[in-house]
Design an enzyme around this catalytic site. Structure first.
Site, PDB file in Angstrom:
ATOM      1  N   HIS A 192      -0.731   0.610   4.756  1.00 13.59           N
ATOM      2  CA  HIS A 192      -1.841  -0.504   4.307  1.00 13.59           C
ATOM      3  C   HIS A 192      -1.849  -1.887   5.255  1.00 13.59           C
ATOM      4  O   HIS A 192      -1.982  -2.853   4.811  1.00 13.59           O
ATOM      5  CB  HIS A 192      -1.745  -0.973   2.850  1.00 13.59           C
ATOM      6  CG  HIS A 192      -1.833   0.223   1.906  1.00 13.59           C
ATOM      7  ND1 HIS A 192      -2.960   0.261   1.656  1.00 13.59           N
ATOM      8  CD2 HIS A 192      -1.127   0.956   1.204  1.00 13.59           C
ATOM      9  CE1 HIS A 192      -3.053   1.592   0.607  1.00 13.59           C
ATOM     10  NE2 HIS A 192      -1.907   1.668   0.336  1.00 13.59           N
TER      11      HIS A 192
ATOM     12  N   ASN B  83      -6.285   2.092  -5.108  1.00 19.08           N
ATOM     13  CA  ASN B  83      -7.160   2.741  -3.788  1.00 19.08           C
ATOM     14  C   ASN B  83      -8.516   2.894  -4.306  1.00 19.08           C
ATOM     15  O   ASN B  83      -9.093   2.625  -5.515  1.00 19.08           O
ATOM     16  CB  ASN B  83      -6.490   4.033  -3.541  1.00 19.08           C
ATOM     17  CG  ASN B  83      -5.224   3.828  -2.680  1.00 19.08           C
ATOM     18  OD1 ASN B  83      -4.866   2.862  -2.115  1.00 19.08           O
ATOM     19  ND2 ASN B  83      -4.039   4.723  -3.127  1.00 19.08           N
TER      20      ASN B  83
ATOM     21  N   TYR C  93       7.104  -1.703  -3.592  1.00 19.81           N
ATOM     22  CA  TYR C  93       6.472  -2.839  -2.951  1.00 19.81           C
ATOM     23  C   TYR C  93       7.127  -4.115  -3.115  1.00 19.81           C
ATOM     24  O   TYR C  93       7.089  -4.884  -2.149  1.00 19.81           O
ATOM     25  CB  TYR C  93       5.170  -2.793  -4.042  1.00 19.81           C
ATOM     26  CG  TYR C  93       4.140  -1.965  -3.693  1.00 19.81           C
ATOM     27  CD1 TYR C  93       4.316  -0.606  -3.583  1.00 19.81           C
ATOM     28  CD2 TYR C  93       2.830  -2.554  -3.264  1.00 19.81           C
ATOM     29  CE1 TYR C  93       3.201   0.411  -3.160  1.00 19.81           C
ATOM     30  CE2 TYR C  93       1.801  -1.555  -2.789  1.00 19.81           C
ATOM     31  CZ  TYR C  93       2.146  -0.293  -2.723  1.00 19.81           C
ATOM     32  OH  TYR C  93       1.025   0.725  -2.514  1.00 19.81           O
TER      33      TYR C  93
END
Length: 485
Positions: A54, A127, A337
């Site tokens: 990303h 997404n 993350y």
């Protein structure tokens, strides 16, 4: 009106910003030129490590407004009443390519929303597809390695891409999405967004529900063909960034309507397939979409680096009334993350303006580290509990507890009555029109025919045959035709 004075980073005025200090006219430069050294040293450090995935992204600010009552399912404050508005920041992205890649490529798109709620920031990281390639996070590094640049050739290799998919039959559903007509969105405004994972909502009475998020674009779905995408990527690599920026600047504010699917927690164990499997969708006939609200983007960032590159989204940023599910991929992302942001941006990345809460104030005992600006005064303590009126725990869980049982160890996901890796991919294929099927087959064959190993091709063809006999036969024939040319 006098102009503002240019200064060094320490605040001293700069006398000359056009010429470096030298030993005489035309002589060598001087080490004592603090302004020159400071500028060069800062320039060397302007870039931070890009995201492993990303990396290429765009973002904008806006708001989310509740349009329908969902208080029977969650006590989240930002969803507590019709008409309530919450500021948001949304970051779009491609997945596999680097920061310098093109926008109009065949790749899933990240759709990450940060809700600046009165109970803290809630990050919903998803997404533009409702499913993903794998169902267990232990496979994620291998999957991404197979899709990124080969360590020897330095470019994406069909052999690597399709070899991984050959050994991951659960990817067949997402491959069908990716190679279909929605694989290259025309813009970020013209695609849906999905939470993809299964999450938990809890109402004020403590009842638990599992939910899936669907952000439906109000601009309509628009996509590019493979040929259109290749042309646009070559002529305007920044096409999606430009489109989003210019649309908002001219007052055309993109919007999405949020719907959710809601499953009572008690139904999960007996559902016909694993409802926490990220490679599967919940059929709408089982759990219809229920409207929640409207998300609108109406303000561009002033600085892309500060507000898009440094934006940090973490699926573990929950608020009261919302929590995780047993979704294995979600469980892995709860760690990965936040850890990625600590690596890229530092342990104090939550103090950056784009990441800090806006409707409330963060109060905790975190201190120090690189770029710390949270000293909180001479009387503030950095431990808890204490006797000095520091912040205290509430004793109220954010969400309902998840039941656990059995022995520790590495386990495959429990099989439900109709669990398999191919049925939903076949269902998606059978929903397509004749023209959509033709383009899907051509897209798959175009990549698979470039694979050098026959056994890898055969393994992938077996997946498409298992999804639907016609699907498999058409892909096989198309691959054979391309390899014979």
């Amino acid at each position: 009106m006098s102009k503002r004075v240019l200064t060094t980073e320490s605040g001293a005025p700069v006398a000359d910003n056009q010429n470096s200090a030298s030993a005489g006219v035309g002589g060598p430069l001087l080490l004592q030129d603090q302004h020159l050294l400071e500028k060069l040293a800062r320039f060397n450090r302007e870039r931070i490590p890009e995201r492993v995935v990303h990396a290429r992204g765009s973002g904008a600010y806006g708001h989310f407004e509740v349009t329908d009552d969902v208080t029977g399912f969650t006590h989240a404050d930002f969803l507590s009443e019709i008409g309530k508005r919450t500021e948001v920041f949304l970051r779009f992205s491609t997945v596999a390519d680097s920061l310098g890649g093109a926008d109009a490529v065949r790749d899933p798109r990240g759709f990450a929303v940060k809700f600046y709620t009165a109970e803290g920031n809630y990050d919903l990281v998803g997404n533009n597809t409702p499913v993903f390639f794998i169902k267990d996070p232990i496979k994620f590094p291998d999957f991404i390695h197979s899709q990124k640049r080969d360590p020897f050739t330095g470019k994406q290799e069909p052999d690597n891409v399709w070899d991984f998919w050959a050994h991951a039959p659960e990817a067949t559903h997402q491959v069908t999405w990716l190679m279909g007509d929605r694989g290259i969105p025309a813009s970020y405004r013209h695609m849906n967004g999905y939470g993809s994972h299964t999450y938990q909502w809890t109402n004020a009475q403590g009842e638990a529900f599992f939910v899936k998020y669907h952000f439906k674009t109000n601009q309509g779905i628009r996509s590019l063909s493979a040929e259109q995408g290749a042309e646009l990527a070559g002529t305007d690599p920044n096409s999606h960034q430009t489109d989003l920026l210019q649309a908002i600047e001219r007052g055309v504010h993109p919007s999405w309507t949020l719907h959710v699917q809601i499953m009572p927690a008690a139904e999960a164990a007996e559902y016909r397939f694993n409802p926490f499997d990220l490679t599967k969708v919940w059929p709408h006939k089982d759990y219809p979409l229920q409207r929640v609200g409207r998300l609108v983007l109406d303000r561009n960032p002033d600085n892309v680096f500060a507000e898009v590159e440094q934006a940090a989204f973490s699926p573990n940023n929950f608020v009261p009334g919302i929590g995780p599910s047993p979704d294995k991929m979600l469980q892995g992302r709860l760690f990965a993350y936040a850890d990625a942001h600590r690596y890229r941006l530092g342990v104090n990345h939550t103090l950056l303006a784009v990441n800090a809460p806006k409707a409330t104030t963060a109060q905790n005992y975190g201190r120090d580290g690189f770029m710390a600006s949270n000293a909180q005064g001479r009387h503030a303590k950095n431990y808890e509990p204490n006797s000095y009126d520091g912040p205290v725990e509430t004793g109220r869980p954010l969400a309902a507890p998840l039941a656990v049982s059995g022995h520790t160890g590495t386990h495959e996901a429990p099989l439900h009555t109709k669990d398999d890796d191919f049925y939903q991919a076949g269902e998606l294929y059978r929903l397509m029109s004749a023209e959509e099927k033709q383009r899907l087959v051509a897209n798959i064959a175009g990549g698979l025919s470039q694979v050098s190993r026959d056994d890898v091709i055969e393994k992938n063809l077996a997946h498409f045959h298992a999804a639907d006999p016609e699907y498999g036969k058409r892909v096989e024939a198309a691959v054979r035709a391309l390899r014979e040319d």
